[in-house]
Motif scaffolding. Structure first.
Motif, PDB file in Angstrom:
ATOM      1  N   GLU A  92       0.863  -1.309  -0.122  1.00  0.00           N
ATOM      2  CA  GLU A  92      -0.013   0.024  -0.044  1.00  0.00           C
ATOM      3  C   GLU A  92       0.992   1.382   0.298  1.00  0.00           C
ATOM      4  O   GLU A  92       0.239   2.310   0.089  1.00  0.00           O
ATOM      5  CB  GLU A  92      -0.877  -0.083   1.240  1.00  0.00           C
ATOM      6  N   THR A  96      -0.353   0.979   6.950  1.00  0.00           N
ATOM      7  CA  THR A  96      -1.817   1.349   7.492  1.00  0.00           C
ATOM      8  C   THR A  96      -1.589   1.519   8.941  1.00  0.00           C
ATOM      9  O   THR A  96      -1.383   0.440   9.581  1.00  0.00           O
ATOM     10  CB  THR A  96      -2.903   0.231   6.965  1.00  0.00           C
ATOM     11  N   ARG A 122      -1.381   8.913   6.822  1.00  0.00           N
ATOM     12  CA  ARG A 122      -0.135   8.952   5.916  1.00  0.00           C
ATOM     13  C   ARG A 122       0.932  10.135   6.285  1.00  0.00           C
ATOM     14  O   ARG A 122       0.473  11.104   6.754  1.00  0.00           O
ATOM     15  CB  ARG A 122      -0.636   8.998   4.603  1.00  0.00           C
ATOM     16  N   ASP A 143      -6.431  13.176   4.120  1.00  0.00           N
ATOM     17  CA  ASP A 143      -6.418  11.563   3.609  1.00  0.00           C
ATOM     18  C   ASP A 143      -6.235  11.304   2.327  1.00  0.00           C
ATOM     19  O   ASP A 143      -6.206  12.253   1.328  1.00  0.00           O
ATOM     20  CB  ASP A 143      -7.754  11.114   4.237  1.00  0.00           C
ATOM     21  N   ASP A 144      -6.416  10.342   1.858  1.00  0.00           N
ATOM     22  CA  ASP A 144      -5.913   9.669   0.424  1.00  0.00           C
ATOM     23  C   ASP A 144      -7.209  10.112  -0.435  1.00  0.00           C
ATOM     24  O   ASP A 144      -7.121  10.139  -1.674  1.00  0.00           O
ATOM     25  CB  ASP A 144      -5.868   8.375   0.377  1.00  0.00           C
ATOM     26  N   SER A 145      -8.385  10.744   0.132  1.00  0.00           N
ATOM     27  CA  SER A 145      -9.317  11.382  -0.861  1.00  0.00           C
ATOM     28  C   SER A 145      -9.354  12.771  -0.813  1.00  0.00           C
ATOM     29  O   SER A 145     -10.157  13.500  -1.312  1.00  0.00           O
ATOM     30  CB  SER A 145     -10.790  10.719  -0.221  1.00  0.00           C
ATOM     31  N   ARG A 146      -8.127  13.455  -0.324  1.00  0.00           N
ATOM     32  CA  ARG A 146      -7.998  14.691  -0.051  1.00  0.00           C
ATOM     33  C   ARG A 146      -8.785  15.682   0.861  1.00  0.00           C
ATOM     34  O   ARG A 146      -9.227  16.616   0.506  1.00  0.00           O
ATOM     35  CB  ARG A 146      -8.001  15.362  -1.448  1.00  0.00           C
ATOM     36  N   TYR A 187       0.989   6.827  -6.079  1.00  0.00           N
ATOM     37  CA  TYR A 187       0.748   7.797  -4.785  1.00  0.00           C
ATOM     38  C   TYR A 187       1.185   9.074  -4.648  1.00  0.00           C
ATOM     39  O   TYR A 187       2.305   9.411  -4.473  1.00  0.00           O
ATOM     40  CB  TYR A 187       1.497   6.924  -3.762  1.00  0.00           C
ATOM     41  N   GLU A 190       1.021  14.930  -0.511  1.00  0.00           N
ATOM     42  CA  GLU A 190       0.117  16.329   0.038  1.00  0.00           C
ATOM     43  C   GLU A 190       0.971  17.355   0.405  1.00  0.00           C
ATOM     44  O   GLU A 190       2.407  17.146   0.824  1.00  0.00           O
ATOM     45  CB  GLU A 190      -0.799  16.000   1.129  1.00  0.00           C
ATOM     46  N   ASN A 221      -5.977   8.522 -12.567  1.00  0.00           N
ATOM     47  CA  ASN A 221      -4.805   8.484 -11.764  1.00  0.00           C
ATOM     48  C   ASN A 221      -3.823   9.593 -12.484  1.00  0.00           C
ATOM     49  O   ASN A 221      -2.483   9.597 -12.346  1.00  0.00           O
ATOM     50  CB  ASN A 221      -3.863   7.019 -12.260  1.00  0.00           C
TER      51      ASN A 221
END
Length: 290
Positions: A92, A96, A122, A143-146, A187, A190, A221
């Motif tokens: 990943e 995690t 993260r 997060d990974d969804s911004r 990946y 941010e 992507n």
């Protein structure tokens, strides 16, 4: 920085095959001056370096660290004095729910103890802030969804409906898919945030870049941004609120900072005006008013 001018002092050139992910300043070795954390990715692995400025030049204090490092301000004085690390996960990328405290010991940065973080943590786009004014520093992260989240331990206190952050910093990891065909999985990293009590109410506020994705649903992507602005997360008796404090810039807001100078505090915004394939200009915008 001399006055309101940025002067070139020295440069660090990563290896030819290295991908530069992020850069932060932090107080690490307890000697005068701060060090520079350079997170890099090479050959499907992390290769982080710590630089120091000595005798008029940048020098490597430690190299080939195989974790992603993040510098945090643990006491609210404006100086990053705490370093967390997140190991590389073969599946990943971001391990995690795992992070560890690192400290300078016997001439090297070494792992100390595990840090309690939420599963979605993260080591990118993260800071600590006393938003509630009770002396406790909560974890603020993208997060990974911004989406922006605020945690105290494992408890989520806030999650934004708006997307924040965004940028072109990316690690491309080779994965083996069906029929043993290898492909690259991106990946995205941010931008960093800044923390300060902007209105003197005893509550720290978080200053965050927010970039507008223009072709997110067209090319999978691929991030292409039409521009960005700066927003502030604040807390009051009515709860959390996210407010824009700048107009939209013609470029990607790649970072924000608050410089606590002797004469006045300076709010700095870095705007990158480039293309998807590279090139272009970078602007540093400085305001005397916060």
């Amino acid at each position: 920085m001399a006055g309101e001018q940025v002067e070139f002092i020295d440069e660090y050139t990563p290896g030819v095959a290295a991908k530069l992910l992020s850069v932060q300043c932090a107080e690490i070795d307890k000697n005068p001056g701060q060090e520079v954390i350079v997170n890099q990715y090479i050959n499907n692995g992390l290769d982080t370096s710590i630089l120091t400025y000595r005798n008029g030049h940048l020098q490597a204090l430690q190299e080939h660290i195989d974790v992603l490092l993040v510098a945090l301000d643990s006491d609210g004085d404006g100086v990053n004095d705490t370093v967390w690390g997140q190991a590389y996960d073969l599946t990943e990328f971001f391990a995690t729910g795992r992070a560890a405290l690192y400290a300078f010991d016997n001439g090297k940065l070494r792992r100390q103890e595990r840090v309690e973080v939420p599963r979605v943590f993260r080591a990118t786009g993260v800071t600590l802030a006393d938003l509630s004014g009770d002396g406790k520093h909560d974890l603020v992260m993208i997060d990974d969804s911004r989406q922006l989240r605020v945690y105290r331990g494992q408890q989520q206190l806030y999650k934004s409906s708006d997307r924040v952050g965004g940028g072109y910093s990316v690690a491309e990891v080779e994965r083996e898919g069906t029929s043993r065909v290898r492909h690259k999985v991106p990946y995205f990293l941010e931008p960093w945030m800044a923390v300060a009590d902007l209105n003197g109410d005893g509550h720290q506020d978080v200053v965050i870049p927010r970039n507008i994705r223009s072709l997110g649903g067209v090319l999978p992507n691929v991030n292409i941004y039409s521009g960005g602005d700066v927003v502030v997360l604040a807390y009051s008796e009515f709860g959390y609120n996210l407010t824009a404090i700048t107009p939209q810039f013609d470029g990607v807001v790649s970072g924000v900072a608050i410089l606590r100078l002797r004469t006045y505090p300076a709010f700095v915004v870095a705007v990158s005006q480039g293309t998807l394939t590279g090139g272009g200009n970078s602007l540093l915008l400085i305001s005397r008013r916060l």
